[in-house]
Scaffold this motif. Structure first.
Motif, PDB file in Angstrom:
ATOM      1  N   SER A  12       0.800  -1.220   0.005  1.00 47.99           N
ATOM      2  CA  SER A  12      -0.240   0.063  -0.012  1.00 47.99           C
ATOM      3  C   SER A  12       0.701   1.290  -0.091  1.00 47.99           C
ATOM      4  CB  SER A  12      -0.921   0.037   1.137  1.00 47.99           C
ATOM      5  OG  SER A  12      -1.852  -1.243   1.286  1.00 47.99           O
ATOM      6  N   THR A  22      -4.162  -3.662   5.141  1.00 52.50           N
ATOM      7  CA  THR A  22      -5.326  -3.454   4.214  1.00 52.50           C
ATOM      8  C   THR A  22      -6.092  -4.938   4.294  1.00 52.50           C
ATOM      9  OG1 THR A  22      -3.643  -2.608   2.860  1.00 52.50           O
ATOM     10  CG2 THR A  22      -5.503  -3.625   1.732  1.00 52.50           C
ATOM     11  N   ASP A  56      -4.529  -3.254  -5.366  1.00 49.94           N
ATOM     12  CA  ASP A  56      -3.813  -3.376  -3.864  1.00 49.94           C
ATOM     13  C   ASP A  56      -4.574  -4.449  -3.132  1.00 49.94           C
ATOM     14  OD1 ASP A  56      -1.912  -3.227  -1.704  1.00 49.94           O
ATOM     15  OD2 ASP A  56      -3.059  -1.475  -0.917  1.00 49.94           O
TER      16      ASP A  56
HETATM   17 MG   LIG Z   1      -1.582  -2.669   2.482  1.00 50.17          MG
END
Ligand SMILES: [Mg+2]
Ligand SMILES: Nc1nc2c(ncn2[C@@H]2O[C@H](COP(=O)(O)OP(=O)(O)OP(=O)(O)O)[C@@H](O)[C@H]2O)c(=O)[nH]1
Ligand SMILES: [Zn+2]
Length: 371
Positions: free
Chosen positions: A221, A249, A265
């Motif tokens: 990220s 994430t 992502d």
């Molecule tokens: Mg991440």
């Protein structure tokens, strides 16, 4: 909900649409004209709610009851990167997803734990960028596992060696990756010192879809934010948490970089189990496949048979013991999953028939009631 506001696409092409999807779309319109249905790309998913994008903007979508009912497994439901056909009533908050376009590529793994289902990591991706950090997380064996899954899904794999500011002799690590995976492209980068970022920007072709894969904490990220030029995904605030099971994430999202490349992502994976990925295995170890073709016996087990080209290569050192052992390990895993999947397939067929029988008997009951 920032991903919904983070991007605007003015055409389907900018979202990755091409002739492959166009021809399917035309055919489906000819077979069953549904003028209210239009294509959109799945750019995010959070707890069953899909973030969709088309040239008019980004919006939420839910799966139509029929699509859910007909789905036999998770692979039959939308995933990030998919193209879907959806309809949107005027003023309705959410669109309804009716169908998924065939996937040109599909990167999967076996779900974590002891489950048997395949889980989609990303759909319709051209290149997977497998991120590994130049410190404690580094493992060539894990990279080969990822690359096998990526190639099995029809996408190409490249490696990003991240956080090179933490490792003065990162060249040694790049060389190690290249010797473990002959021919693979390695991008050595550091977001903190901005090294390698300009070269990576060059690599990220506009209109193509890329996905970042890798363990938690390797900097996926952070890299996405670096490429975007501003923060679109939250990152770990305290460094040094990697390998401790802390994931930052938690869902997958697709973004358009200022250059026009599309990047997904993903949450870091703690466990990466392969499925029945024979195709991917053959691509990752094409040198070993080529050697086995030279063995005297076509069913050679490479265990002491005469005229075995694999044993010969291991003896003369042209095939390293390390590489041979990596292959044997992944091959065992793939074969195990193959046996398991063929058992599962039988079960799936039974489940499908059960559903058909249920539908038929409901239909008969309704008929009786009506008459
Ligand atoms: Mg991440
Ligand atoms: N030294 C250094 N640290 C970095 C670099 N890139 C990322 N980090 C740090 O690594 C940590 C993890 O970064 P994230 O971007 O959140 O990692 P992630 O791969 O997205 O992790 P998950 O979302 O959990 O999968 C953060 O503390 C970042 O500051 C870098 O280039 N150099
Ligand atoms: Zn042999």
């Amino acid at each position: 909900m920032e991903p919904l506001e983070a991007n605007h696409w003015s055409s389907l092409t900018e979202l990755g649409w091409d002739g492959f999807f166009e021809s399917y779309f035309r055919r489906s319109l000819e077979e069953s004209p549904e003028p209210s249905r239009s294509p959109a790309r799945v750019v995010g998913e959070e707890r069953g709610l899909f973030h969709l994008a088309d040239p008019n903007g980004t919006f939420f979508g839910v799966i139509a009851g029929k699509l859910r009912y007909l789905a036999e497994e998770r692979l039959d439901l939308p995933a990030v990167g998919d193209w879907v056909l959806c309809s949107r009533e005027p003023n309705a908050e959410r669109a309804v997803i009716h169908a998924i376009f065939p996937r040109r590529t599909c990167i999967k793994r076996k779900e974590a734990g002891r489950g048997t289902e395949d889980q989609i990591l990303a759909a319709n991706v051209d290149y997977a960028l497998i991120v590994t950090s130049a410190n404690t997380e580094f493992s060539p064996a894990r990279l080969q596992r990822y690359a096998t899954a990526v190639r099995n899904g029809g996408a190409e794999a490249e490696i990003i060696l991240s956080k090179i500011d933490l490792c003065p002799d990162y060249d040694r690590l790049s060389a190690r990756i290249q010797s473990a995976m002959p021919g693979i492209v390695v991008h050595a980068i550091s977001v903190h010192s901005s090294s390698g970022l300009a070269e990576l920007h060059e690599r990220l072709t506009p209109g193509k879809t890329f996905v970042f894969l890798g363990s938690s904490g390797v900097g996926k990220s952070t890299l996405l934010n670096g490429l975007m030029g501003h923060e679109v995904m939250a990152t770990q605030t305290i460094s040094g948490f990697e390998d401790k099971g802390r994931h930052t994430t938690s869902s997958r999202h697709l973004f358009a970089l200022p250059s026009g490349a599309l990047v997904i992502d993903t949450p870091g994976l703690r466990e990466f189990r392969l499925g029945d990925f024979e195709l991917g295995l053959k691509e990752t170890y094409e040198d070993i496949v080529a050697l086995s073709d030279e063995c005297k016996f076509s069913d050679c087990h490479h265990q002491g048979e005469p005229g075995c080209a694999v044993e010969q290569a291991r003896e003369d050192g042209s095939l390293s013991e390390e590489r041979w052992n990596w292959f044997v390990k992944l091959q065992k895993e793939v074969e195990y999953q193959k046996r398991r999947d063929s058992g599962e397939h039988g079960k799936n067929t039974k489940a499908r028939w059960k559903k058909i029988h249920q539908q038929a008997s409901q239909h008969i009951k309704r008929k009786r009631w009506e008459s």
